[in-house]
Design a protein around this motif. Structure first.
Motif, PDB file in Angstrom:
ATOM      1  N   LEU A 207       0.820  -1.208   0.000  1.00  0.00           N
ATOM      2  CA  LEU A 207       0.000   0.000   0.000  1.00  0.00           C
ATOM      3  C   LEU A 207       0.854   1.258   0.000  1.00  0.00           C
ATOM      4  N   ALA A 208       2.030   1.201   0.632  1.00  0.00           N
ATOM      5  CA  ALA A 208       2.899   2.375   0.700  1.00  0.00           C
ATOM      6  C   ALA A 208       3.698   2.587  -0.579  1.00  0.00           C
ATOM      7  N   ASP A 209       3.705   1.620  -1.469  1.00  0.00           N
ATOM      8  CA  ASP A 209       4.554   1.702  -2.666  1.00  0.00           C
ATOM      9  C   ASP A 209       4.095   2.808  -3.599  1.00  0.00           C
ATOM     10  N   PHE A 210       5.087   3.478  -4.175  1.00  0.00           N
ATOM     11  CA  PHE A 210       4.822   4.455  -5.228  1.00  0.00           C
ATOM     12  C   PHE A 210       5.596   4.126  -6.498  1.00  0.00           C
ATOM     13  N   GLY A 211       6.826   3.594  -6.351  1.00  0.00           N
ATOM     14  CA  GLY A 211       7.679   3.370  -7.512  1.00  0.00           C
ATOM     15  C   GLY A 211       7.113   2.363  -8.490  1.00  0.00           C
ATOM     16  N   VAL A 212       6.701   1.191  -8.014  1.00  0.00           N
ATOM     17  CA  VAL A 212       6.200   0.137  -8.915  1.00  0.00           C
ATOM     18  C   VAL A 212       4.877   0.557  -9.537  1.00  0.00           C
ATOM     19  N   SER A 214       3.539   3.521  -9.933  1.00  0.00           N
ATOM     20  CA  SER A 214       3.663   4.651 -10.851  1.00  0.00           C
ATOM     21  C   SER A 214       4.332   4.238 -12.158  1.00  0.00           C
ATOM     22  N   TYR A 215       5.397   3.440 -12.057  1.00  0.00           N
ATOM     23  CA  TYR A 215       6.125   3.042 -13.257  1.00  0.00           C
ATOM     24  C   TYR A 215       5.311   2.094 -14.123  1.00  0.00           C
ATOM     25  N   PHE A 216       4.562   1.193 -13.494  1.00  0.00           N
ATOM     26  CA  PHE A 216       3.742   0.250 -14.240  1.00  0.00           C
ATOM     27  C   PHE A 216       2.399   0.835 -14.661  1.00  0.00           C
ATOM     28  N   GLY A 217       2.069   2.035 -14.206  1.00  0.00           N
ATOM     29  CA  GLY A 217       0.793   2.633 -14.553  1.00  0.00           C
ATOM     30  C   GLY A 217      -0.385   1.996 -13.847  1.00  0.00           C
ATOM     31  N   ILE A 218      -0.150   1.419 -12.658  1.00  0.00           N
ATOM     32  CA  ILE A 218      -1.219   0.805 -11.872  1.00  0.00           C
ATOM     33  C   ILE A 218      -1.889   1.890 -11.040  1.00  0.00           C
ATOM     34  N   GLN A 219      -3.192   2.033 -11.180  1.00  0.00           N
ATOM     35  CA  GLN A 219      -3.925   3.102 -10.500  1.00  0.00           C
ATOM     36  C   GLN A 219      -4.282   2.667  -9.077  1.00  0.00           C
ATOM     37  N   THR A 220      -3.320   2.792  -8.165  1.00  0.00           N
ATOM     38  CA  THR A 220      -3.543   2.438  -6.773  1.00  0.00           C
ATOM     39  C   THR A 220      -3.946   3.674  -5.974  1.00  0.00           C
ATOM     40  N   PHE A 221      -4.257   3.449  -4.705  1.00  0.00           N
ATOM     41  CA  PHE A 221      -4.695   4.544  -3.847  1.00  0.00           C
ATOM     42  C   PHE A 221      -3.579   5.560  -3.644  1.00  0.00           C
ATOM     43  N   THR A 222      -2.339   5.089  -3.539  1.00  0.00           N
ATOM     44  CA  THR A 222      -1.212   6.006  -3.377  1.00  0.00           C
ATOM     45  C   THR A 222      -1.073   6.917  -4.588  1.00  0.00           C
ATOM     46  N   ALA A 223      -1.241   6.359  -5.786  1.00  0.00           N
ATOM     47  CA  ALA A 223      -1.194   7.182  -6.995  1.00  0.00           C
ATOM     48  C   ALA A 223      -2.314   8.216  -6.990  1.00  0.00           C
ATOM     49  N   ILE A 236      -6.103  19.606   0.408  1.00  0.00           N
ATOM     50  CA  ILE A 236      -7.084  19.119   1.383  1.00  0.00           C
ATOM     51  C   ILE A 236      -7.682  17.801   0.911  1.00  0.00           C
ATOM     52  N   ALA A 237      -8.037  17.730  -0.369  1.00  0.00           N
ATOM     53  CA  ALA A 237      -8.574  16.481  -0.905  1.00  0.00           C
ATOM     54  C   ALA A 237      -7.537  15.367  -0.829  1.00  0.00           C
ATOM     55  N   ALA A 238      -6.267  15.695  -1.110  1.00  0.00           N
ATOM     56  CA  ALA A 238      -5.214  14.690  -1.003  1.00  0.00           C
ATOM     57  C   ALA A 238      -5.074  14.195   0.430  1.00  0.00           C
ATOM     58  N   ALA A 239      -5.146  15.119   1.398  1.00  0.00           N
ATOM     59  CA  ALA A 239      -5.033  14.722   2.802  1.00  0.00           C
ATOM     60  C   ALA A 239      -6.210  13.847   3.225  1.00  0.00           C
ATOM     61  N   GLN A 240      -7.387  14.149   2.741  1.00  0.00           N
ATOM     62  CA  GLN A 240      -8.553  13.343   3.112  1.00  0.00           C
ATOM     63  C   GLN A 240      -8.484  11.956   2.490  1.00  0.00           C
ATOM     64  N   LEU A 241      -7.957  11.853   1.271  1.00  0.00           N
ATOM     65  CA  LEU A 241      -7.713  10.530   0.696  1.00  0.00           C
ATOM     66  C   LEU A 241      -6.639   9.790   1.490  1.00  0.00           C
ATOM     67  N   ALA A 242      -5.616  10.518   1.920  1.00  0.00           N
ATOM     68  CA  ALA A 242      -4.558   9.902   2.718  1.00  0.00           C
ATOM     69  C   ALA A 242      -5.097   9.371   4.046  1.00  0.00           C
ATOM     70  N   THR A 243      -6.128  10.026   4.579  1.00  0.00           N
ATOM     71  CA  THR A 243      -6.736   9.553   5.823  1.00  0.00           C
ATOM     72  C   THR A 243      -7.326   8.160   5.636  1.00  0.00           C
ATOM     73  N   LEU A 244      -7.995   7.939   4.523  1.00  0.00           N
ATOM     74  CA  LEU A 244      -8.576   6.619   4.255  1.00  0.00           C
ATOM     75  C   LEU A 244      -7.491   5.552   4.154  1.00  0.00           C
ATOM     76  N   ALA A 375       4.643   2.518   9.896  1.00  0.00           N
ATOM     77  CA  ALA A 375       3.479   1.949   9.219  1.00  0.00           C
ATOM     78  C   ALA A 375       2.785   2.956   8.315  1.00  0.00           C
ATOM     79  N   VAL A 376       3.186   4.226   8.385  1.00  0.00           N
ATOM     80  CA  VAL A 376       2.525   5.270   7.604  1.00  0.00           C
ATOM     81  C   VAL A 376       3.197   5.361   6.236  1.00  0.00           C
ATOM     82  N   PRO A 377       2.458   5.252   5.142  1.00  0.00           N
ATOM     83  CA  PRO A 377       3.067   5.359   3.817  1.00  0.00           C
ATOM     84  C   PRO A 377       3.752   6.703   3.605  1.00  0.00           C
TER      85      PRO A 377
END
Length: 538
Positions: A207-212, A214-223, A236-244, A375-377
């Motif tokens: 869940l914390a990953d960004f490199g894989v 982003s590079y593979f174009g996988i639309q995950t929550f972190t992206a 603000i919207a980014a922070a609220q998504l980060a809360t989830l 534990a925090v991404p």
């Protein structure tokens, strides 16, 4: 009394600095406005369901994969004996040295449509079009995560089985239970809490990953968090998504801690793992071939092949590699890693000392909050650090807070400390567990108390733990990507950032050099870990 108040104030200050990003993310819901509501509403109608289902699907596949691979390999090297078992015991840890995004770059460079393997197959056998499925896909990302993260499960399951399973398996054999029943009724129940804890750790990394992703174009929550921040320009919207995302990670952390508590049961009296009457079962014939295949495939796919794929462009043409800039990238990585490691160890020593001196409920709670960062991404930490900066700039435009955070190393080092102080704290608490409380009582009777106790009694006994903590933090900082990429000062590229940028620009041959440097650095704690797990006399 004054010294006690100073300690409490210092503890509160340290914990506040480490918890501030998480609190800022949670406080974003108090700043609900029409623009953020519009952005979240639009994302909920369009892309947010895709982020959720992709992240859940990836977690499901990765969780099942790491449980099977890690549990099976741990059982093979613990419950059975075969030629090469001792080599596999440490070799199966090698993928820990490989950042997942480096594995992704290596496989993409070799297996993509224009890569060496597909080009050779088309030229040799006259094939047309694509020979293999696209590497940069959901399935490719899942395989990368599985063979990069299975050591979390392998390590915990191997420890649990090695300490408790051998004598119980031997007792079940003497009672006439066949091998399958012994594994199903004895070994698996013993390993289940360890496997659950390892799966939780692997899912937190996924869940914390960004490199894989982003590079593979996988639309995950972190992206999605980064898109809400950078593309839609709404923090603000980014922070609220980060809360989830933070809520999901907190649930996984609770699962991991619950599983770890279930591991703490004693061995039967008189039983000793590795005793003469509880030796692993000897394998021969087809069972030997199966064990070799089971143990060699994860090492091959998770470490050996990626390293060979990255060595290929280095061996082909050394002249095109940016050797002059590589020294600058390495210096930046080493500098940030050294600064963060020293500060993280100092903070961890102070927190562990305060907990040792005053183990009350308040102190334990504050230390646990400070240790939550690992534990925090990284995406959540970035948002949590930049939110207060924006609020401060709005309240005091002349303060220059934004320049201090984004134009110097202060912001990125702060993010590193929030994320990795927990790593150092675990090592320091393990060191304190080996110091008897009677030492403190004797020192107080001789007139040494307060921070003098830390300097004259504890620190000489904690130096090995401090070195181990500094090493672990240093390696984690070297590999950290999302926080470094957003918060690093201008013209301060690190090996991780440069490897990602070169791979994103399809310059995978040049990305091999910084990627291999990260792998070499990551091998150091893996070697130390394998030595610490080696039984005495072997």
């Amino acid at each position: 009394m004054a010294l006690r108040r100073l300690q409490d104030l210092l503890l509160l200050l340290l914990a506040s600095l480490l918890v501030l990003p998480v609190l800022a993310v949670l406080a974003s819901w108090l700043q609900w406005d029409g623009q953020s509501a519009q952005v979240l509403g639009e994302m909920a109608r369009t892309v947010l369901p895709g982020y959720v289902w992709t992240s859940l699907g990836l977690c499901l596949v990765v969780g099942i994969g790491v449980a099977l691979v890690g549990g099976a390999t741990a059982a093979a090297v613990t419950l059975f004996d075969f030629p090469g078992r001792r080599t596999f015991e440490w070799a199966l840890l090698l993928p820990l040295a490989m950042p997942a995004y480096v594995v992704a770059y290596a496989y993409t460079d070799y297996l993509q449509f224009g890569g060496p393997l597909q080009s050779w197959l088309r030229n040799t056998f006259g094939l047309e079009g694509r020979v293999f499925p696209e590497v940069r896909s959901f399935g490719g990302a899942a395989l990368v995560f599985i063979f990069s993260l299975y050591p979390y499960v392998y390590l915990l399951a191997r420890t649990a089985l090695g300490e408790r399973a051998s004598h119980l398996m031997e007792a079940a054999r003497l009672l006439g239970a066949p091998l399958r029943r012994r594994i199903r009724r004895v070994a698996m129940p013993l390993a289940r809490p360890a496997i659950a804890a390892g799966v939780a750790l692997a899912l937190m990394e996924t869940l914390a990953d960004f490199g894989v992703s982003s590079y593979f174009g996988i639309q995950t929550f972190t992206a999605g968090i980064y898109k809400a921040w950078l593309a839609m320009d709404n923090r603000i919207a980014a922070a609220q998504l980060a809360t989830l995302l933070l809520l999901v990670v907190t649930a996984l952390l609770a699962l991991e801690r619950r599983a770890q508590r279930r591991l703490r049961f004693a061995m039967p009296r008189g039983a000793r793992a590795g005793s003469a009457d509880a030796q692993p079962m000897q394998l021969r014939g087809p069972h030997l071939a199966l064990a070799w295949t089971l143990c060699s495939v994860p090492v091959l796919l998770g470490f050996i092949l990626p390293v060979l794929f990255m060595l290929r462009p280095l061996a082909a043409d050394w002249s095109v590699l940016p050797w002059d800039r590589f020294l600058l990238w390495a210096f930046n990585s080493l500098r940030l890693g050294a600064i963060s490691a020293v500060l993280a160890v100092l903070l961890a020593v102070l927190l562990a000392f305060c907990l040792r001196r005053s183990p009350d409920a308040i102190t334990r709670g504050v230390v646990q909050l400070a240790a939550l960062g690992y534990a925090v991404p990284g995406a959540v930490i970035v948002v949590g650090l930049l939110l207060p900066v924006g609020w401060l700039q709005q309240a005091a435009p002349q303060s220059g807070a934004g320049a201090w955070i984004t134009a110097t190393v202060l912001g990125v080092v702060w993010a590193y400390l929030v994320r990795f102080v927990s790593v150092a704290l675990q090592s320091m608490q393990s060191g304190y567990a080996r110091i008897p409380a009677s030492f403190d009582d004797s020192a107080r009777m001789l007139g040494t108390a307060g921070f003098g106790l830390l300097a004259r009694v504890h620190w000489p006994l904690l130096q090995r733990s401090a070195m181990a903590a500094a090493l672990l933090v240093f390696v984690d900082v070297m590999k950290e990507l999302p926080a470094t990429m957003v918060l690093r000062p201008f013209n301060t590229d690190t090996l991780a950032v440069v490897a990602y940028q070169l791979a994103r620009d399809e310059r995978l041959g040049e990305a091999a050099l910084p990627s291999l440097a990260l792998v070499l650095v990551g091998l150091i704690p893996v070697v130390l870990l394998s030595r610490s797990l080696r039984p005495s006399g072997r």
